[in-house]
Design an enzyme around this catalytic site. Structure first.
Site: not given
Length: 285
Positions: A30-33, A37, A61, A148, A184-185
């Site tokens: 969904m980007g903002a890598l 990613h 979603q 994961q 990381m998110s």
């Protein structure tokens, strides 16, 4: 790197790749890598001849309109990162391109989605399954790569692939973490300094719980201790902490030999919702 914005372009690329006898890897995002990613891209590059990454903030979603509105969108930065990482192609569609008409089909994943994220976010996994199905049909990958950190999502997607007989393999890549343990998110960008300082407590609680599981501490006690610990964390509002079977995602009353355990949580930190999990595969549980 080629950049596509339409499903027709992606389908043509996938068809040409397959006709050339090349293996295609898909990395849905969904980007903002971030580095997590890019690890998925690296894994796909190592195992496939061509790699396509998708960048699409999927509206179906999100059950919270504000979360959808505030989700980071950095398309230029994302395409620069994907090109530098060696992606063959990137797919950046609009919502109108992905949903030319409202989707009427509804997915039901039974017990898999009636816990944790599915219980907290009604309709979330229906949206995930819908968009993932669309991407699988358009990109026709041999392998699709997921992090994961979203373990329940991985389980749902694997069930989707099995039920609909998609001809591809799902690869779950281990969670990539910051030096202090925070998973990381893309949402981490929205954390205030105070919330960012508190955020490592999530992984600390998971790590402590994992140690207890390996020691044979009963699941209910592990859960209660983690909930009590996080309740004392400044700025942390815990939504859930689950001690579950890693395959079925169902809460555990006791451990079963040879069955992996997954510890999952979701928490709000200053208005930013984060999730994380740790797998425990000790042979004694």
């Amino acid at each position: 790197m080629q950049i596509f914005s339409t499903v027709a372009e992606l389908r043509a690329f996938a068809e040409a790749t397959r006709c050339a006898g090349h293996r295609l890897g898909l990395v849905p995002t969904m980007g903002a890598l971030h580095a997590g990613h890019l690890q998925l891209v690296a894994a796909a590059r190592a195992e496939c001849d061509a790699v396509v990454a998708t960048v699409f903030v999927n509206p179906t979603q999100f059950n919270n309109p504000d979360d959808y509105r505030l989700y980071p969108r950095l398309p230029q930065a994302d395409t620069d990162l994907l090109a530098a990482a060696g992606c063959t192609a990137a797919f950046l569609p609009s919502a109108e391109e992905m949903y030319p008409q409202p989707a009427l089909l509804r997915f039901d994943f039974g017990a898999l989605e009636r816990v944790m994220e599915g219980a907290q976010r009604p309709g979330h996994f229906n949206g995930v399954a819908t968009v993932v199905s669309k991407l699988f049909h358009a990109a026709r990958p041999h392998r699709a790569y997921f992090g994961q950190k979203d373990w329940q999502q991985v389980a749902i997607v694997r069930q989707l692939v099995a039920d609909l007989s998609f001809d591809l393999e799902i690869v779950a890549f281990p969670t990539v973490r910051e030096a202090d343990g925070l998973a990381m998110s893309s949402r981490n960008r929205r954390l205030s300094p105070a919330a960012r300082a508190a955020a490592p407590q999530l992984h600390q609680a998971l790590a402590a719980a994992a140690a207890q599981v390996r020691q044979g501490v009963p699941p209910a006690q592990v859960q209660a201790q983690a909930e009590a610990t996080l309740a004392q964390g400044p700025g942390i509002t815990l939504e859930y902490f689950a001690v579950a079977d890693a395959a079925t995602l169902q809460p555990l009353a006791a451990y079963a030999p040879g069955r992996a355990v997954v510890l999952c949580l979701a928490a709000d930190l200053g208005g930013v919702r984060l999730i994380d999990n740790v797998m425990v595969e000790d042979e004694r549980v």
